[in-house]
Design a protein around this motif. Structure first.
Motif, mmCIF file in Angstrom:
data_model
loop_
_atom_site.group_PDB
_atom_site.id
_atom_site.type_symbol
_atom_site.label_atom_id
_atom_site.label_comp_id
_atom_site.label_asym_id
_atom_site.label_seq_id
_atom_site.Cartn_x
_atom_site.Cartn_y
_atom_site.Cartn_z
ATOM 1 N N TYR A 99 0.802 -1.225 0.000
ATOM 2 C CA TYR A 99 0.000 0.000 0.000
ATOM 3 C C TYR A 99 0.838 1.281 0.000
ATOM 4 C CZ TYR A 99 -4.141 -2.850 0.779
ATOM 5 O OH TYR A 99 -5.157 -3.765 0.640
ATOM 6 N N HIS A 100 2.137 1.165 0.172
ATOM 7 C CA HIS A 100 3.046 2.332 0.126
ATOM 8 C C HIS A 100 2.633 3.431 1.108
ATOM 9 C CE1 HIS A 100 4.516 0.343 -3.469
ATOM 10 N NE2 HIS A 100 3.294 0.395 -3.988
ATOM 11 N N ASN A 101 2.178 3.015 2.299
ATOM 12 C CA ASN A 101 1.735 3.976 3.312
ATOM 13 C C ASN A 101 2.840 4.386 4.276
ATOM 14 O OD1 ASN A 101 -0.872 4.096 2.315
ATOM 15 N ND2 ASN A 101 -1.619 2.461 3.624
ATOM 16 N N ALA A 102 4.023 3.911 4.035
ATOM 17 C CA ALA A 102 5.198 4.325 4.808
ATOM 18 C C ALA A 102 6.424 4.088 3.940
ATOM 19 C CB ALA A 102 5.296 3.552 6.112
ATOM 20 N N SER A 103 7.532 4.666 4.348
ATOM 21 C CA SER A 103 8.769 4.516 3.584
ATOM 22 C C SER A 103 9.558 3.304 4.080
ATOM 23 C CB SER A 103 9.622 5.776 3.743
ATOM 24 O OG SER A 103 10.933 5.554 3.270
ATOM 25 N N PRO A 104 10.211 2.571 3.179
ATOM 26 C CA PRO A 104 11.074 1.460 3.619
ATOM 27 C C PRO A 104 12.138 1.917 4.608
ATOM 28 C CG PRO A 104 10.739 1.359 1.254
ATOM 29 C CD PRO A 104 10.151 2.669 1.712
#
Length: 241
Positions: A204-209
């Motif tokens: 979901y790309h809701n935070a950065s790696p």
């Protein structure tokens, strides 16, 4: 005057739905500001004399013979002997273990207690002059964050998760310095971290790696101390006590 505690959930729901007396509600809310201010002032004055320390979070329900209670006690003692103060929520379970270990290690043992209808009561291992009590969770969390130079998170419930994610969010948004967040117990935390990586971040790309770099998972008291001391060496800092 402050709002009296509700006797049950039904009473709370009914009052919120009916809202019969708005003038009284506004008056109560206004007076609550003074209670909130007094908690901040007392907290700041008390904690400023203690200085920054390491916070230990974890469940109030953990029994004294549980392996994580014993591990939290060892962690706190090791942290204390290395020259760091220990801050806990002041209650039973993991919090008691943290204060007990700090007491055994001869370092400052601080308790930030919260008035709750269950589970919470002061443990006997808090230094007499370092025992603070709060009515408001948000004031208490400010004290944890403002005066902690590291966060050790033992297995716990919703309150522990709340405290952990509060610290992560404030570091992520650069509201506080990038102090170490150490999760203790791979068997407990790995599933959550895997979900954050695979679902929250990758799907979901809701935070950065890169946000995962804020967190380290360990299993032993030696690993906890190593993370803390490596952080201090990296930034040329030294313990407060």
């Amino acid at each position: 005057m402050l709002q009296e505690p509700y006797e049950n959930d039904e009473q709370r729901i009914q009052e919120k739905l009916q809202q019969k007396n708005w003038s009284e509600i506004r008056s109560n809310d206004s007076w609550a500001i003074f209670k909130i201010m007094s908690e901040f002032v007392n907290g700041f004055e008390s904690m400023a004399r203690i200085g920054p320390s390491v916070s230990i979070f974890g469940s109030a329900r953990t029994k004294v013979n549980d392996k994580y209670y014993l591990l939290a006690e060892k962690i706190a003692e090791k942290i204390s002997k290395a020259g760091y103060g220990v801050i806990t929520g002041g209650g039973p379970g993991i919090m008691e273990a943290g204060n007990k270990g700090a007491h055994a290690g001869g370092g400052p043992s601080i308790g930030l207690n919260i008035d709750l209808p269950f589970e919470q009561h002061f443990n006997p291992y808090i230094d007499r002059d370092k025992n603070l009590n709060f009515d408001y969770f948000f004031v208490r969390k400010v004290m944890f964050v403002k005066y902690s130079q590291g966060f050790v998170v033992m297995p716990g419930g919703f309150g522990t998760l709340d405290e952990m994610f509060e610290a992560i969010t404030l570091i992520q948004t650069k509201k506080i310095a990038k102090f170490p967040i150490i999760l203790v117990g791979r068997e407990f935390w790995t599933g959550l971290m895997d979900w954050i990586k695979s679902v929250m971040i990758e799907k979901y790309h809701n935070a950065s790696p890169d946000d995962l770099n804020l967190i380290q998972i360990v299993d032993t008291e030696d690993e906890v101390l190593e993370v803390i001391e490596n952080f201090y060496k990296k930034y040329n800092l030294s313990p407060n006590f």
